[in-house]
Design an enzyme around this catalytic site. Structure first.
Site, PDB file in Angstrom:
ATOM      1  N   PRO A 129     -12.115   1.486   3.964  1.00 54.29           N
ATOM      2  CA  PRO A 129     -12.358   0.104   3.558  1.00 54.29           C
ATOM      3  C   PRO A 129     -11.082  -0.480   2.955  1.00 54.29           C
ATOM      4  CG  PRO A 129     -13.586   1.652   2.152  1.00 54.29           C
ATOM      5  CD  PRO A 129     -12.899   2.472   3.194  1.00 54.29           C
ATOM      6  N   GLY A 152      -8.508  -2.556   0.710  1.00 55.99           N
ATOM      7  CA  GLY A 152      -8.369  -3.084  -0.659  1.00 55.99           C
ATOM      8  C   GLY A 152      -9.414  -2.584  -1.626  1.00 55.99           C
ATOM      9  N   SER A 173      -3.605   0.447   2.325  1.00 59.78           N
ATOM     10  CA  SER A 173      -2.314  -0.173   2.674  1.00 59.78           C
ATOM     11  C   SER A 173      -1.238   0.901   2.837  1.00 59.78           C
ATOM     12  CB  SER A 173      -1.914  -1.232   1.654  1.00 59.78           C
ATOM     13  OG  SER A 173      -1.884  -0.675   0.363  1.00 59.78           O
ATOM     14  N   ASP A 206       0.513   6.501  -3.685  1.00 58.10           N
ATOM     15  CA  ASP A 206      -0.286   6.371  -2.464  1.00 58.10           C
ATOM     16  C   ASP A 206       0.515   6.744  -1.213  1.00 58.10           C
ATOM     17  OD1 ASP A 206      -1.986   5.288  -4.325  1.00 58.10           O
ATOM     18  OD2 ASP A 206      -2.592   3.584  -3.081  1.00 58.10           O
TER      19      ASP A 206
END
Ligand code: MEV
Length: 304
Positions: free
Chosen positions: A87, A89, A95, A138
């Protein structure tokens, strides 16, 4: 055509604290973004968000990657198609996954010879450019996979218990939440600095628990980490509803994952109670995703 994929991630401990140099433990999960790319006359980017040329509104990360890679090697045109299990955001690193998978796809297609460390660093540079601020967490975890201690960049043993993610389906802005914590820290440094440092200590204590596969103790500390994140102002009623629903159904521990304010929570479970915990999250109003940890970071899936 080349197809590359990269995973999303959860935080076992340490979001927000990592922004202040404290340690975090992150875990790549088996939810991937796939990028299919082939050379063409012009640039075309296609995803559920639409079909565009270079377009920083619709496809900011992929557009930024193409422009940056053009500084390394001439790229006249490329056709890129994206599909994702993540999903968008919601704190699962969507991202970073699309950024890292696109870099690796162009790396292979145009023979740039980037090593994994280069991909992680370039990914971080792109995230910073698009978002204004981002920690390297990330993009590093998505590139390398597995369970990683940040900022030490130390690989820990793979987590082998169940992982259930609950999505509140409410949007949250990482930039805003990071700014809110900074404001609170500025107003009450005697309280918030030690709070963030306590979160960092959990990662250090948690490292041994991860390596010993002591998931019950990790779960206990995750519950404490959730309370501290709530105290730092990044909780929400929806997140807490899902967290408590998961705990009441026997999760070993449950907490916010990512920036908070909305987005996702994560529960560790005995694999046998995955379905019960997922159902409890759905009953409490969230979307549930049953997943597992993965050692596979960015991967070339096929090349034809
Ligand atoms: C967001 O996924 C995690 C934060 O710690 C911000 C960051 O590390 O960039 C809140």
């Amino acid at each position: 055509m080349v197809t590359c994929s990269a995973p999303g991630k959860i935080y076992i401990f340490g979001e927000h604290a990592v922004v202040y140099g404290e340690s975090a433990i992150c875990c790549a999960v088996d939810l991937r973004t796939r990028v299919h790319a082939y050379t063409s006359e012009s640039v075309v980017i296609e995803s559920v968000l639409g079909k565009t040329v270079i377009d920083f509104d619709t496809h900011p990360y992929v557009s930024a990657v193409i422009e940056r890679m053009r500084e390394i090697i001439p790229i006249k045109g490329v056709n890129i198609k994206i599909d994702s299990d993540l999903p968008v955001g919601s704190g699962l690193g969507s991202s970073a996954a699309v950024t890292v998978a696109t870099i690796q796809a162009l790396n292979h297609l145009f023979g740039c010879k980037l090593a994994l460390e280069d991909i992680a660093n370039l990914g971080h540079e792109i995230e910073r450019k698009v978002q204004g601020a981002a920690s390297p967490t990330d993009t590093y975890v998505s590139t390398m996979g597995g369970v990683v201690m940040i900022p030490e960049r130390r690989k820990l043993k793979l987590i082998e218990c169940g992982i259930v993610i609950g999505d509140t389906r409410t949007f949250s802005s990482t930039r805003e939440l990071v700014a809110n914590v900074a404001k609170l820290r500025g107003s009450y440094p005697e309280i918030i600095v030690p709070l963030l440092s306590t979160i960092g200590k959990m990662s250090h204590i948690g490292e041994e628990m991860v390596n010993k596969k002591d998931y019950a103790s990790i779960g206990n500390l995750m519950n404490v980490n959730h309370g501290l994140l709530d105290a730092a102002g990044v909780g929400s009623p929806e997140l807490s509803l899902l967290v408590y629903a998961a705990r009441l159904k026997g999760a070993l521990g449950a907490k916010i994952t990512g920036a908070g304010g909305g987005g996702c929570m994560v529960a560790l479970t005995d694999v046998a109670s995955n379905r019960d915990v997922a159902d409890a999250i759905i009953e409490a109003g969230g979307d549930a995703i049953i997943t597992k940890a993965t050692e596979h970071g960015v991967t070339v899936e096929s090349e034809i």
